[in-house]
Each structure stands twice: as C-alpha cells, then as structure tokens.
Design an enzyme around this catalytic site. Structure first.
Site, PDB file in Angstrom:
ATOM      1  N   LYS A  95       1.151  -0.822  -0.363  1.00 61.55           N
ATOM      2  CA  LYS A  95       0.128   0.186   0.172  1.00 61.55           C
ATOM      3  C   LYS A  95       1.049   1.253   0.053  1.00 61.55           C
ATOM      4  O   LYS A  95       1.568   1.484   0.456  1.00 61.55           O
ATOM      5  CB  LYS A  95      -1.260   0.416   1.126  1.00 61.55           C
ATOM      6  CG  LYS A  95      -2.108   1.475   1.572  1.00 61.55           C
ATOM      7  CD  LYS A  95      -2.480   0.919   2.364  1.00 61.55           C
ATOM      8  CE  LYS A  95      -3.873   1.579   2.585  1.00 61.55           C
ATOM      9  NZ  LYS A  95      -4.549   1.859   3.794  1.00 61.55           N
ATOM     10  N   SER A 110      -9.820   2.773   2.692  1.00 55.97           N
ATOM     11  CA  SER A 110      -8.894   3.683   2.363  1.00 55.97           C
ATOM     12  C   SER A 110      -8.442   2.157   1.255  1.00 55.97           C
ATOM     13  O   SER A 110      -7.253   2.526   0.293  1.00 55.97           O
ATOM     14  CB  SER A 110      -8.080   4.010   2.894  1.00 55.97           C
ATOM     15  OG  SER A 110      -7.186   3.713   4.151  1.00 55.97           O
ATOM     16  N   SER A 144     -10.282   0.146   7.244  1.00 57.90           N
ATOM     17  CA  SER A 144      -9.509   0.399   6.079  1.00 57.90           C
ATOM     18  C   SER A 144      -8.876  -1.170   5.359  1.00 57.90           C
ATOM     19  O   SER A 144      -8.691  -0.800   4.624  1.00 57.90           O
ATOM     20  CB  SER A 144      -8.274   1.556   6.188  1.00 57.90           C
ATOM     21  OG  SER A 144      -9.093   2.228   6.003  1.00 57.90           O
TER      22      SER A 144
HETATM   23  N1  GLN Z   1     -12.837   5.126   6.024  1.00 56.52           N
HETATM   24  C1  GLN Z   1     -12.318   5.559   7.528  1.00 56.52           C
HETATM   25  C2  GLN Z   1     -12.037   6.464   7.234  1.00 56.52           C
HETATM   26  O1  GLN Z   1     -12.029   6.920   6.025  1.00 56.52           O
HETATM   27  C3  GLN Z   1     -11.208   4.434   8.036  1.00 56.52           C
HETATM   28  C4  GLN Z   1     -10.162   4.748   7.558  1.00 56.52           C
HETATM   29  C5  GLN Z   1      -8.944   4.048   7.323  1.00 56.52           C
HETATM   30  O2  GLN Z   1      -8.969   2.689   8.438  1.00 56.52           O
HETATM   31  N2  GLN Z   1      -7.579   4.177   7.667  1.00 56.52           N
HETATM   32  O3  GLN Z   1     -11.084   7.164   8.031  1.00 56.52           O
END
Ligand code: GLN
Length: 485
Positions: A77, A152, A176
């Site tokens: 990632k 994400s 995410s």
């Molecule tokens: N969707 C959540 C956010 O927007 C979690 C993101 C994540 O786990 N990096 O913060």
C-alpha cells in the site's frame, strides 16, 4: 488451475520444490499487472527493481539460504515508505517522493526474501472508505467495475481479488483493511494495535493506525504475518513481545470454541443480503462445533462519533509536517512564509484531508478539548472495556463487516456522513485495538461479495486465524475468482 490462482502457501511449496523460480513468478505477476491497468490498483511499478529482487531471491535459494517467503511477490500500500518506489500516500502533496529508507514492515518482508511488485493506490493519507479520495483516480472492483473496491486499502484489495498480486500490505485505522476485503471477497487481517511497526507508515491517526494484510486465505495471512510483525525500537508504541508463529493454531478444531455474536451488529442498518450470508456463516461455525453466544456491546454504536473526533484530531497534528518546507509540495508563486505554507497546503491536499484537519484543529482547540477530545477518549475506554468483558464470555466475536455490499461510484461521495457509516462495525474494534479480520462468506446484491468479521482478544491473532482457516477448509468462498481474472 492457473498459477496466479494459487495461494501463497502453494506458491511457497512450489518455490521450495524448484518447480518455479522467483524470477518466473515476478514475470507472471508483472504481466498480470500490465494486463489489468484499467483497475488502477498500482501507482508505481518498476520491473527492473522487481526482477533484481527476484534474482537475488533465487540466488539465496541456490545458496541454501531461503525461508518460506523467499521469492514470493508482494505489493505494498502506498502508505508505507519505500526506497526503491515512490511513496505518495495517494496525495498530490507527495507526488514523486522518494524516501531515503524502507518502512519496517517493508524491510521485514524484504529480509524474509519477498519480492516487491510495486505500490498500491489508496485513499489519500488512508482517509476514506471507497478509494474515491485518491489523487490518482478510482480503483475498480474486479467483481463489478461499477462498484468501489472499498477503502482506504482499495488498491490492495482489488490487486489481490484480481490475482495481480498474491498478497498485499494494507493499513487499518478504522476499517481500511476489513471493509475493502469484504467488498472484494479477499481475506483481510488487522493484528493487535502495536504489534506491526508504524515506523515508515505515513501517519494518519497514530493511536489507531495498524498495518496488516490482504491475502487469498487465512493460512497465507498467518505465513506472512509471522515475518511482518515484531518489536521495533524505532516505534514508541511498538509492543515488546517475542516473535510468534501465527500458523501455530491453524489446525486447532473449533469444537467447544465460544463465538460471541453482538446483537448491536444486527440492527436496523444491516442489509438483508449481508445478514443472510453472515447468519449462514455463523451456522457453518455451529456445524463445525463452535458454540454461538449472544453478547452485547452497548456502546459500540458510539464508535463512529468517537472515531471522528479522535482520528481527525490526530490527523491534524500528523499532517502539519506537510508544509512545503519539511515535507511535500511547495507552491510555485507565493508572498511571505505564511502565504507559502497556505498555498502549498491548499494545492497539495485534497478535500477529505482538509475537512479532517479542520475538524481536528477545532476539537483540539482551547475550550473544546474537554468537551470533545477528552470526552471521546473516555467513551473510547468504555468501548474497549466492553470488549474486555465480552472476551470473558467468549473466545472470538463474529458479525458482519459492513452494512451493505460494495456500493457504486459516486453513491456516497457527496455525503461524508453516509461514507463514514461504512465503518460502523469495524471502528469499535479499532478503537479498542484488538485484532480482527474479514473473510469471504458469500455474495449479496448484484453478485457482490460479503465478508464475515472475526474479532479476537488482544494478541490472540493465532486463534482468530485458526478459526478463519477452519471455516475456509469447510467452504470455498475465499477461492472464488471474479470473472475474467
Ligand atoms: N474509512 C475510515 C476513514 O475514512 C477508516 C480509514 C482507515 O482505516 N484508514 O477514516
């Protein structure tokens, strides 16, 4: 079966038996990446770097110095910094940035002999649930190209689902790893907070950020996790525990295992197609000998408001380093220093990081700190205590990962709160810092995948992975391949 449909565990055996070489595997996946560019999963691919690493892996094997991971390809990632590939966090702010060092997670896997295929698209600074916040465009869901791959870690989930990488690193701050894994039908594993190093992981919310994996099976996750996590003196929140073989509980039978089912995870918002698949999976666990226990996590629903105070607060602090001086894009035309910083941040950062910096600066400001930030931390503690109490009654907790299957592009992009609700069931575990994962358990509306969430007590990853593996021995949802891949 095509080679690219095989799990890492199988590829590892084939490498050990000299049926294939690391260079052959690298070529195979590089070709698949090239042939599936429309997915937009990769942001940086450098075949010369990948092939050099593969040749080194083959040389190690020849010299009798290979481990189980030596020569296996992996993609990272783009939140992990890497020396040999650009590291952008999917932000214009860091376009083309070359880090002088590798993140610990990356270097641990490189030391084990893994070969890097490249860097994966994600939401900007890992903020999002659909990958629509990347400065470098949407990633498509291989099951249905009109659907989001989740976020994400959308590049990570799409790459593994499309079998253009056999494994990918990912990060989970509020969901995410698990949410995109559920949306793309792969196995997504988030270990206990503090076990994987955060060194070199571009920080979003430091008290929540946790590195993990997207794989084709729980067995594969156990294999890679064993080399990936470990104490890191360079990370002040790293947990000092001896190395662990996460595969040690894979063969443990489920008989007598107590699985807690939180009633709050089956409330109003849960879509019937997701509920049906999850209930079916719980039934499978019962048939395999596990005992289902009704439990309650009364404050879990407060997870979203708590998270959207704590995470923006930490992000407003972490992202202050992107000022065009210490790090990041610098505006071309500016007046004085303040103007330069303002313009650089205005140009370099996208809408979602800006929104969160604003919220974070607000909740941390004088007069509001006690009302918002401190209060959120107190509720966070309550949620963690509820998990602790629940694990007195059960060994694992199971439920849905998301309320619905993957949604379409644009469906939630205009409504940040609707988007934030995507993590209703994943955020409580993040706030507590417990290990959790998503495993494929069927399909819902439009033939899109559904995930089952498993959660375990602190440091109980091995047992969680074992329970996932037993399910995957009894079902084949994890082995389904999207059409055309
Ligand atoms: N969707 C959540 C956010 O927007 C979690 C993101 C994540 O786990 N990096 O913060």
């Amino acid at each position: 079966m095509s080679l690219h449909h095989e799990t890492l565990a199988t590829l590892s055996r084939k490498l050990a038996a000299r049926e294939i070489s690391a260079v052959e595997l690298a070529h195979l996946y590089l070709e698949r990446i090239d042939g599936n560019r429309d997915l937009n999963a990769f942001l940086d691919v450098r075949p010369d770097v990948t092939l050099a690493q593969a040749r080194a892996a083959d040389a190690r094997r020849k010299a009798g110095d290979a481990g189980p991971l030596t020569g296996l390809p992996i993609a990272h990632k783009d939140i992990f910094v890497t020396r040999d590939f650009a590291s952008t966090a999917s932000s214009r702010m860091l376009e083309g940035y070359m880090s002088p060092f590798d993140a610990t997670v990356v270097s641990n896997l490189a030391t084990a002999g893994m070969v890097t295929l490249g860097k994966l698209n994600c939401d900007e600074f890992a903020m999002g649930s659909s990958n629509e916040n990347s400065a470098y465009g949407n990633v498509l869901n291989p099951w249905d190209k009109s659907a989001v791959p989740g976020g994400s870690s959308g590049g990570s989930s799409a790459a593994v689902a499309a079998r253009i990488a056999p494994v990918a690193t990912a990060t989970d701050t509020g969901g995410s790893i698990r949410e995109p894994a559920a949306f793309t039908g792969v196995t997504g594993t988030k270990p206990t907070y503090g076990r994987p190093s955060r060194w070199g992981m571009i920080a979003f919310a430091s008290s929540l950020d946790t590195a993990g994996l997207m794989t084709l099976s729980a067995e594969d996750a156990a294999l890679v996790l064993s080399a990936m996590v470990g104490f890191d003196p360079k990370d002040s929140t790293s947990v000092d525990r001896p190395p662990e073989n996460f595969a040690r509980a894979l063969t443990e039978p489920l008989r007598g295992r107590r699985i807690g089912v939180p009633k709050e995870f089956f409330g109003g918002g849960l879509q019937p197609d997701v509920e049906a698949a999850v209930r079916e999976a719980l039934g499978t666990y019962q048939r395999l000998g596990a005992k289902l226990i009704d439990i309650s996590l009364p404050n879990a629903a407060l997870g979203i408001p708590v998270y959207y105070v704590v995470a923006p607060a930490e992000c407003s602090s972490n992202l202050s380093r992107f000022d065009g001086v210490r790090y990041g894009h610098r505006a071309r035309d500016y007046g004085d220093l303040t103007d330069m910083i303002k313009k650089s941040r205005a140009e370099g950062l996208g809408a979602e990081p800006k929104r969160r910096i604003l919220v974070g600066a607000y909740v941390l400001s004088h007069g509001y700190y006690d009302a918002y930030y401190l209060k959120a931390q107190q509720v966070r503690r309550l949620i963690a205590d509820e998990f602790r109490a629940a694990f007195e009654q059960c060994d694992l907790i199971a439920g849905p990962v998301t309320t619905s299957v993957a949604f379409g592009f644009g469906e939630k992009a205009a409504d940040p709160v609707a988007m934030y609700m995507s993590d209703l069931y994943t955020i409580p575990g993040s706030l507590a810092g417990i290990p959790s994962m998503s495993i494929p358990c069927g399909f819902g509306a439009h033939g899109r995948p559904v995930g089952l969430q498993l959660m375990a007590n602190y440091f109980d990853e091995a047992r969680m992975l074992g329970a996932a593996h037993q399910y995957q021995l009894a079902t084949d949802w994890h082995a389904r391949v999207p059409a055309g891949f």
